[in-house]
Design a protein around this motif. Structure first.
Motif, short mmCIF file in Angstrom:
data_model
loop_
_atom_site.label_atom_id
_atom_site.label_comp_id
_atom_site.label_asym_id
_atom_site.label_seq_id
_atom_site.Cartn_x
_atom_site.Cartn_y
_atom_site.Cartn_z
N UNK A 173 41.80 -23.63 -3.93
CA UNK A 173 40.65 -22.73 -4.36
C UNK A 173 39.54 -23.61 -4.16
N UNK A 174 39.45 -25.02 -4.63
CA UNK A 174 38.59 -25.70 -4.57
C UNK A 174 37.91 -25.97 -3.19
N UNK A 175 38.98 -25.86 -2.18
CA UNK A 175 38.22 -25.94 -0.90
C UNK A 175 37.59 -24.86 -0.40
N UNK A 176 38.43 -23.71 -0.87
CA UNK A 176 37.51 -22.45 -0.48
C UNK A 176 36.03 -22.40 -0.98
N UNK A 177 36.02 -22.83 -2.31
CA UNK A 177 34.59 -22.85 -2.82
C UNK A 177 33.64 -23.76 -2.28
N UNK A 178 34.20 -24.93 -1.88
CA UNK A 178 33.51 -26.05 -1.00
C UNK A 178 33.04 -25.56 0.35
N UNK A 179 33.64 -24.71 1.13
CA UNK A 179 33.53 -24.14 2.31
C UNK A 179 32.19 -23.11 1.97
N UNK A 180 32.54 -22.30 1.04
CA UNK A 180 31.55 -21.27 0.78
C UNK A 180 29.95 -21.97 0.52
N UNK A 181 30.34 -22.96 -0.40
CA UNK A 181 29.06 -23.75 -0.65
C UNK A 181 28.27 -24.32 0.57
N UNK A 182 29.26 -24.97 1.57
CA UNK A 182 28.48 -25.54 2.54
C UNK A 182 27.91 -24.51 3.57
N UNK A 183 28.55 -23.25 3.60
CA UNK A 183 28.12 -22.17 4.34
C UNK A 183 26.70 -21.79 3.76
N UNK A 184 26.75 -21.48 2.65
CA UNK A 184 25.61 -21.07 2.18
C UNK A 184 24.34 -21.76 2.22
N UNK A 185 24.60 -23.60 1.97
CA UNK A 185 23.57 -24.67 2.34
C UNK A 185 23.10 -24.41 3.46
N UNK A 186 24.01 -24.44 4.51
CA UNK A 186 23.59 -24.76 6.07
C UNK A 186 22.79 -23.33 6.43
N UNK A 187 23.22 -22.43 5.88
CA UNK A 187 22.34 -21.10 6.24
C UNK A 187 20.95 -20.84 5.46
N UNK A 188 20.85 -21.77 4.38
CA UNK A 188 19.60 -21.57 3.78
C UNK A 188 19.46 -20.57 2.49
N UNK A 189 20.74 -20.12 2.39
CA UNK A 189 20.71 -18.91 1.30
C UNK A 189 20.63 -19.28 -0.16
N UNK A 190 19.53 -19.44 -0.50
CA UNK A 190 19.17 -19.73 -2.05
C UNK A 190 20.05 -19.08 -3.08
N UNK A 191 19.89 -17.68 -2.79
CA UNK A 191 20.79 -16.73 -3.75
C UNK A 191 21.87 -17.08 -4.08
N UNK A 192 22.67 -17.09 -2.71
CA UNK A 192 24.20 -17.67 -2.66
C UNK A 192 24.37 -18.79 -3.40
#
Length: 300
Positions: A173-192
């Motif tokens: 689950x931690x890996x899923x959360x980190x991958x989601x975190x990385x995706x939001x950071x790379x896309x510049x999605x501040x709200x996410x």
């Protein structure tokens, strides 16, 4: 050194490195401590040593206690926040990490917290929690009484758990959360990003004197989100990969194949409660060496 003495030392080397790293929070210093222990092993009359493990562990842990005293003085003049040196753990570099407790003891956040313990508290805690030594054995190594070892352990345990009330998710689950975190950071999605953070999240960056990193912790979900998006979009060609670092999923930043930094997250349930960024080049040497070794093996 004779072949038998060398073989005996090499048999213990991985465990000695794992112990020294947990004591010092630095792979480079841990390797130096292991090398100094080797030199003392080479220079002693080993005929009277009944247990190589006990002798080597005693020498190493007391070296680390001495080094922690001087390291504390150096870290008081360190430029910006000090964080432990990240170590890849996907290939057993720090020994067995099968339980949540074992993984937590080598996390970047925990090793940073352990800096608040005295050298003796840290030695007793590491020997007991990470390696399962009995208090009688610890007392012999550190020249304490058994009762004193138990008292030091209780004090260290209280200080550690007082500072660590967080709930960690399961590794998958931690890996899923980190991958989601990385995706939001790379896309510049501040709200996410803000939605993934606790309201009081803290981001700490260690750049030392060589990299211009934030000299003070960044606090608050909105501030941390803006800070990370700015970092992730600043350098053209920067790539990120989710990898196991210090027994937890983290992302490793590379530029043209060279390690540029690591980003580790500390969780409170499903939310990210703190972030640690290590971008000091001096602290990325072990990761860079691991990259080279993997590349050599693949080419080999």
């Amino acid at each position: 050194m004779d072949a038998n003495g060398l073989a005996e030392f090499e048999r213990h080397r991985p465990r000695l490195f794992a112990l020294a790293y947990r004591m010092l929070g630095s792979a480079a210093e841990a390797e130096d401590a292991v090398q100094e222990t080797y030199l003392r092993w080479d220079g002693t009359d080993r005929a009277g040593i009944r247990s190589a493990e006990a002798w080597l562990t005693t020498i190493l842990v007391n070296l680390c206690r001495s080094w922690l005293d001087s390291a504390r003085a150096r870290r008081e003049t360190y430029v910006g926040p000090w964080l432990p040196e990240p170590v890849p753990t996907g290939h057993g570099e720090l020994g067995p990490l099968e339980s949540a407790e074992q993984r937590e003891l080598v996390s970047i956040a925990f090793l940073a917290l352990a800096e608040r313990l005295s050298p003796t508290e840290r030695a007793v805690f590491v020997l007991r929690e990470a390696f399962g030594y009995a208090h009688r054995e610890i007392a012999d190594m550190l020249e304490l009484t058994e009762a004193n070892s138990q008292q030091v352990y209780r004090r260290a345990t209280h200080r550690v758990h007082e500072e660590r009330p967080r709930f960690e998710p399961a590794p998958a689950h931690a890996r899923e959360l980190v991958e989601k975190f990385l995706s939001a950071a790379q896309s510049g999605d501040l709200a996410a990003l803000e939605a993934m953070f606790t309201a009081d999240i803290v981001a700490v960056a260690d750049g030392g004197t060589k990299i211009n990193a934030a000299k003070r912790p960044i606090v608050g979900a909105a501030n941390v989100a803006r800070y990370l998006v700015g970092l992730f979009t600043k350098v053209p060609g920067l790539t990120f990969a989710v990898e196991e670092v210090n027994a937890a999923p983290a992302f490793v930043a590379r530029l043209a194949g060279t390690v540029m930094g690591t980003v580790s997250a500390d969780f409170d349930g499903p939310s990210i409660a703190s972030i640690q960024l290590v971008v000091n080049p001096d602290k990325l040497a072990y990761l860079a060496r691991a990259d080279k070794q993997l590349a050599d093996e693949a080419a080999g």
